[in-house]
Scaffold this active site. Sequence first.
Site, PDB file in Angstrom:
ATOM      1  CD  GLU A  92      -2.857   1.225   2.395  1.00  0.00           C
ATOM      2  OE1 GLU A  92      -2.928   0.247   3.154  1.00  0.00           O
ATOM      3  OE2 GLU A  92      -3.654   2.182   2.421  1.00  0.00           O
ATOM      4  CG  ASN A 122      -7.832   2.702   5.254  1.00  0.00           C
ATOM      5  OD1 ASN A 122      -8.635   1.815   4.968  1.00  0.00           O
ATOM      6  ND2 ASN A 122      -7.466   2.942   6.500  1.00  0.00           N
ATOM      7  CG  ASN A 161      -9.432  -1.029   1.601  1.00  0.00           C
ATOM      8  OD1 ASN A 161      -9.068  -2.195   1.790  1.00  0.00           O
ATOM      9  ND2 ASN A 161      -9.293  -0.084   2.514  1.00  0.00           N
ATOM     10  CD  GLU A 162     -10.350  -2.044   6.063  1.00  0.00           C
ATOM     11  OE1 GLU A 162     -10.246  -0.915   6.594  1.00  0.00           O
ATOM     12  OE2 GLU A 162      -9.691  -3.031   6.445  1.00  0.00           O
ATOM     13  CE1 TYR A 199      -3.619  -5.741   9.207  1.00  0.00           C
ATOM     14  CE2 TYR A 199      -5.819  -4.799   9.065  1.00  0.00           C
ATOM     15  CZ  TYR A 199      -4.587  -5.077   8.489  1.00  0.00           C
ATOM     16  OH  TYR A 199      -4.345  -4.693   7.192  1.00  0.00           O
ATOM     17  CD  GLU A 204      -6.168  -4.359   4.431  1.00  0.00           C
ATOM     18  OE1 GLU A 204      -6.024  -3.974   5.603  1.00  0.00           O
ATOM     19  OE2 GLU A 204      -6.590  -3.622   3.514  1.00  0.00           O
ATOM     20  CD  GLN A 222       0.314  -1.868   4.280  1.00  0.00           C
ATOM     21  OE1 GLN A 222       1.251  -1.263   3.773  1.00  0.00           O
ATOM     22  NE2 GLN A 222      -0.827  -1.260   4.582  1.00  0.00           N
TER      23      GLN A 222
HETATM   24  O1  AHR Z   1      -3.058  -2.303   6.360  1.00  0.00           O
HETATM   25  C1  AHR Z   1      -3.325  -1.074   6.981  1.00  0.00           C
HETATM   26  C2  AHR Z   1      -4.763  -0.603   6.791  1.00  0.00           C
HETATM   27  O2  AHR Z   1      -5.619  -1.433   7.528  1.00  0.00           O
HETATM   28  C3  AHR Z   1      -5.327  -0.654   5.404  1.00  0.00           C
HETATM   29  O3  AHR Z   1      -5.035   0.484   4.663  1.00  0.00           O
HETATM   30  C4  AHR Z   1      -6.798  -0.731   5.641  1.00  0.00           C
HETATM   31  O4  AHR Z   1      -7.482  -1.360   4.581  1.00  0.00           O
HETATM   32  C5  AHR Z   1      -6.914  -1.449   6.962  1.00  0.00           C
HETATM   33  O5  AHR Z   1      -7.805  -0.845   7.811  1.00  0.00           O
END
Ligand code: AHR
Length: 503
Positions: free
Chosen positions: A27, A72, A172-173, A244, A292, A350
């Site tokens: 990213e 993002n 994305n999201e 995450y 992700e 990432q």
């Molecule tokens: O990977 C970091 C961020 O986490 C990404 O930009 C987003 O998609 C997620 O919230």
Amino acid sequence: MRSAQLTIDPAFVIGPADRRIFGSFVEHMGRCVYGGVYEPGHPQADPRGLRRDVLALTRELGVSVVRYPGGNFVSGYRWEDGVGPVGDRPRRLDLAWKTIETNAFGLNEFMTWADEAGVEPMMAVNLGTRGVQEACDLLEYTNHPGGTQLSDLRRKHGVEQPYGVRLWCLGNELDGPWQVGHKTADEYGRLAAETARAMKLIDPSISLVACGSSNRQMPTFASWEATVLEHTYEHVDYISAHTYYDPSDGDRASILASAVDMDAFITDVVATADHVAARQRQRRKLKISFDEWNVWYQSRLRADLDRRGWVEAPALIEDDFTAVDAVVVGDLLITLLRHADRVGVACQAQLANVIAPIRTRTGGPAWRQSIFHPFALTARYARGTVLRTEPVSPDYDTSRYGPVPVLDTVAIHDEKAGELVVLAVNRGAEDLPLALDLRGLPGLRAVEHLGLAAGDDPEAINTEAEPDRVTPRALPTPTTDGGRCSVLLPAVSWNVLRFTSRL
Ligand code: AHR
């Protein structure tokens, strides 16, 4: 001492271990691109500014597919800014990360990098501030052979042949209120369906990913997926999932059980997708793109963003991963493999510097974080058919998930090569004797036991000065006797057990 048992039989097939499960993510965030994969003037940079040391580590990591350019970031991105002569490219405000984007690195630089790294590109289109037309324009530039304004523009930029990018994310999201261009499920579902229809008119061979929830804790989780899929099911191939796991509170027992949550997350998304399929009388089963996932000390993000004004490529969320975090990452990969029948793509987020397995110093070296190792070894050895295992394991207590089995496993069988690989995590604070019943695979003998044990030094990290402090070590190879095998899994450890029927 408590012990565990595991029965493995080649008849219990989940599905092929798809290479796309070993994906990663680049990213435009922090120093993932600038100072990570790309750093003109660095002693290791090639003439195009691509860091050779990072390329070599990417290849060693065994990454199959790389998602780009966000995240993002993509929700406010104009892809046209990143093509053509670098000197003509605009500097822009990136609202997602409060950063100045120079656009020195863009689509064509990424495609060159992906080619050098030997990875499949996975592109995301902006459905935050943009829509159907801009997504179609990007696809035309990227995949159309020539004879139109945008495909000829690509050729003018020195790229004669179309790239033929197969995997595309529809935004994305967009469920997240933090997202630039955040939408309701109905708003996003309509836009994603219309974009998907138009993109498939340009190139019917592409596969499309609709946005699922940003995580399982979102208040709209599951209803978001249901509504989005009501609009998009017939047009898309995957629904995304993101997660995450945050170790910041120091609750080691719970963070070690993170895979329990990922497992339930996958089960919930599959159930929701299958519910929509049933309502719509769809026979095709949708797969998940888990594009992700990782461990992330999220409490540090706010401080990173609050500390500064508008700058270029600041260091953002450059987490140092511990030995325990590596065991968690190994277990998350076990979970993804165990769902090989429904998870078709997965991207660890990432690749470089930003919560990443590869760390660099700008102007300095690159090194492997602790989490590099379980990823690299799983990608290297998990080849063939994923088998359903029958574990019997003692439990331990966690405050987040209640009682959780100390043992987590997956087995991958390569019938042609005559090899079996068992990946096993011991989440418990004591060594765990494991008895394997392999009578369904006669003639196998163990050839290797590698273990990444965090029990002795759980907080150990790899640094520029000490880059190999956390690495897997060879452990005593267990003996096999009449299809039975006993092995000791160290306390808090991730393990690879390799067996072969070849002499
Ligand atoms: O990977 C970091 C961020 O986490 C990404 O930009 C987003 O998609 C997620 O919230």
